[in-house]
Design a protein around this motif. Structure first.
Motif, PDB file in Angstrom:
ATOM      1  N   UNK A  81     -60.810 -53.632 -55.946  1.00 61.37           N
ATOM      2  CA  UNK A  81     -60.770 -54.958 -55.352  1.00 61.37           C
ATOM      3  C   UNK A  81     -61.652 -55.898 -56.156  1.00 61.37           C
ATOM      4  N   UNK A  82     -61.227 -57.152 -56.274  1.00 58.28           N
ATOM      5  CA  UNK A  82     -62.112 -58.203 -56.749  1.00 58.28           C
ATOM      6  C   UNK A  82     -62.785 -58.766 -55.508  1.00 58.28           C
ATOM      7  N   UNK A  83     -64.107 -58.702 -55.443  1.00 62.65           N
ATOM      8  CA  UNK A  83     -64.823 -59.152 -54.254  1.00 62.65           C
ATOM      9  C   UNK A  83     -65.304 -60.586 -54.456  1.00 62.65           C
ATOM     10  N   UNK A  84     -64.905 -61.447 -53.540  1.00 62.72           N
ATOM     11  CA  UNK A  84     -65.303 -62.842 -53.581  1.00 62.72           C
ATOM     12  C   UNK A  84     -65.871 -63.220 -52.215  1.00 62.72           C
ATOM     13  N   UNK A  85     -66.533 -64.359 -52.133  1.00 63.60           N
ATOM     14  CA  UNK A  85     -67.080 -64.823 -50.869  1.00 63.60           C
ATOM     15  C   UNK A  85     -66.560 -66.210 -50.556  1.00 63.60           C
ATOM     16  N   UNK A  91     -74.105 -71.499 -42.769  1.00 62.92           N
ATOM     17  CA  UNK A  91     -74.647 -70.918 -43.985  1.00 62.92           C
ATOM     18  C   UNK A  91     -74.242 -69.481 -44.249  1.00 62.92           C
ATOM     19  N   UNK A  92     -73.295 -68.986 -43.528  1.00 68.99           N
ATOM     20  CA  UNK A  92     -72.856 -67.602 -43.708  1.00 68.99           C
ATOM     21  C   UNK A  92     -71.740 -67.548 -44.755  1.00 68.99           C
ATOM     22  N   UNK A  93     -71.364 -66.334 -45.075  1.00 64.62           N
ATOM     23  CA  UNK A  93     -70.247 -66.139 -45.991  1.00 64.62           C
ATOM     24  C   UNK A  93     -69.412 -64.950 -45.551  1.00 64.62           C
ATOM     25  N   UNK A  94     -68.126 -65.034 -45.733  1.00 67.42           N
ATOM     26  CA  UNK A  94     -67.223 -63.915 -45.456  1.00 67.42           C
ATOM     27  C   UNK A  94     -66.726 -63.344 -46.762  1.00 67.42           C
ATOM     28  N   UNK A  95     -66.580 -62.035 -46.798  1.00 68.92           N
ATOM     29  CA  UNK A  95     -66.071 -61.392 -48.000  1.00 68.92           C
ATOM     30  C   UNK A  95     -64.551 -61.547 -48.059  1.00 68.92           C
ATOM     31  N   UNK A  96     -64.045 -61.884 -49.224  1.00 66.27           N
ATOM     32  CA  UNK A  96     -62.605 -61.979 -49.466  1.00 66.27           C
ATOM     33  C   UNK A  96     -62.266 -60.923 -50.510  1.00 66.27           C
ATOM     34  N   UNK A  97     -61.335 -60.029 -50.176  1.00 60.90           N
ATOM     35  CA  UNK A  97     -60.937 -58.968 -51.096  1.00 60.90           C
ATOM     36  C   UNK A  97     -59.643 -59.367 -51.778  1.00 60.90           C
ATOM     37  N   UNK A  98     -59.679 -59.462 -53.087  1.00 59.39           N
ATOM     38  CA  UNK A  98     -58.478 -59.766 -53.856  1.00 59.39           C
ATOM     39  C   UNK A  98     -57.951 -58.448 -54.404  1.00 59.39           C
ATOM     40  N   UNK A  99     -56.750 -58.089 -54.007  1.00 59.89           N
ATOM     41  CA  UNK A  99     -56.181 -56.785 -54.316  1.00 59.89           C
ATOM     42  C   UNK A  99     -55.673 -56.703 -55.751  1.00 59.89           C
ATOM     43  N   UNK A 100     -55.814 -55.518 -56.333  1.00 62.28           N
ATOM     44  CA  UNK A 100     -55.203 -55.218 -57.622  1.00 62.28           C
ATOM     45  C   UNK A 100     -54.465 -53.891 -57.485  1.00 62.28           C
ATOM     46  N   UNK A 101     -53.626 -53.583 -58.464  1.00 61.33           N
ATOM     47  CA  UNK A 101     -52.912 -52.314 -58.426  1.00 61.33           C
ATOM     48  C   UNK A 101     -52.764 -51.762 -59.837  1.00 61.33           C
ATOM     49  N   UNK A 102     -52.517 -50.477 -59.900  1.00 58.46           N
ATOM     50  CA  UNK A 102     -52.232 -49.786 -61.149  1.00 58.46           C
ATOM     51  C   UNK A 102     -50.761 -49.381 -61.125  1.00 58.46           C
ATOM     52  N   UNK A 103     -50.031 -49.686 -62.207  1.00 60.82           N
ATOM     53  CA  UNK A 103     -48.593 -49.418 -62.247  1.00 60.82           C
ATOM     54  C   UNK A 103     -48.297 -48.458 -63.393  1.00 60.82           C
ATOM     55  N   UNK A 104     -47.523 -47.424 -63.098  1.00 64.09           N
ATOM     56  CA  UNK A 104     -47.138 -46.414 -64.082  1.00 64.09           C
ATOM     57  C   UNK A 104     -45.610 -46.355 -64.141  1.00 64.09           C
ATOM     58  N   UNK A 105     -45.033 -46.629 -65.316  1.00 64.94           N
ATOM     59  CA  UNK A 105     -43.578 -46.592 -65.497  1.00 64.94           C
ATOM     60  C   UNK A 105     -43.243 -45.500 -66.490  1.00 64.94           C
ATOM     61  N   UNK A 106     -42.296 -44.634 -66.136  1.00 63.98           N
ATOM     62  CA  UNK A 106     -41.837 -43.572 -67.030  1.00 63.98           C
ATOM     63  C   UNK A 106     -40.346 -43.732 -67.247  1.00 63.98           C
TER      64      UNK A 106
END
Length: 109
Positions: A81-85, A91-106
């Protein structure tokens, strides 16, 4: 003979990538490229580029005939995940998770 192409850290969630991967699994390469060219999803453009890379690997490294190639397997797994706020009230912050994936093609005969 099977040839692979791998992409790590694609900015796409694995769930959305699997929707596109299911459409091309088991298809001949020319038909799969045609499906991806006319699919209006972000994952289609990413998978198309990766499939073209796998075909080029098969032709250059293994001397395979492009017309006989099929998509043997397409795996889309969750990446890091890319973690952002994001700013919130008082004055608070919430974590925002930006998803990534790994792709395998055969591809293979």
């Amino acid at each position: 003979m099977q040839t692979k192409a791998i992409l790590h850290g694609a900015r796409l969630s694995a769930q959305k990538g699997r929707l596109v991967a299911d459409m091309i699994r088991g298809q001949p390469v020319d038909k799969a490229l045609n499906i991806l060219a006319f699919t209006p999803k972000k994952g289609a453009a990413i998978l198309k580029k990766l499939l073209e890379s796998a075909v080029a690997n098969a032709e250059h490294n293994d001397g395979a005939d492009i017309d006989a190639l099929k998509v043997k397997s397409v795996l889309v797994e969750r990446g890091t995940f890319l973690r952002r706020f994001a700013a919130r009230a008082k004055g608070r912050g919430n974590r925002v998770l930006k998803h990534t994936c790994n792709i395998y093609v055969t591809v293979g005969d």
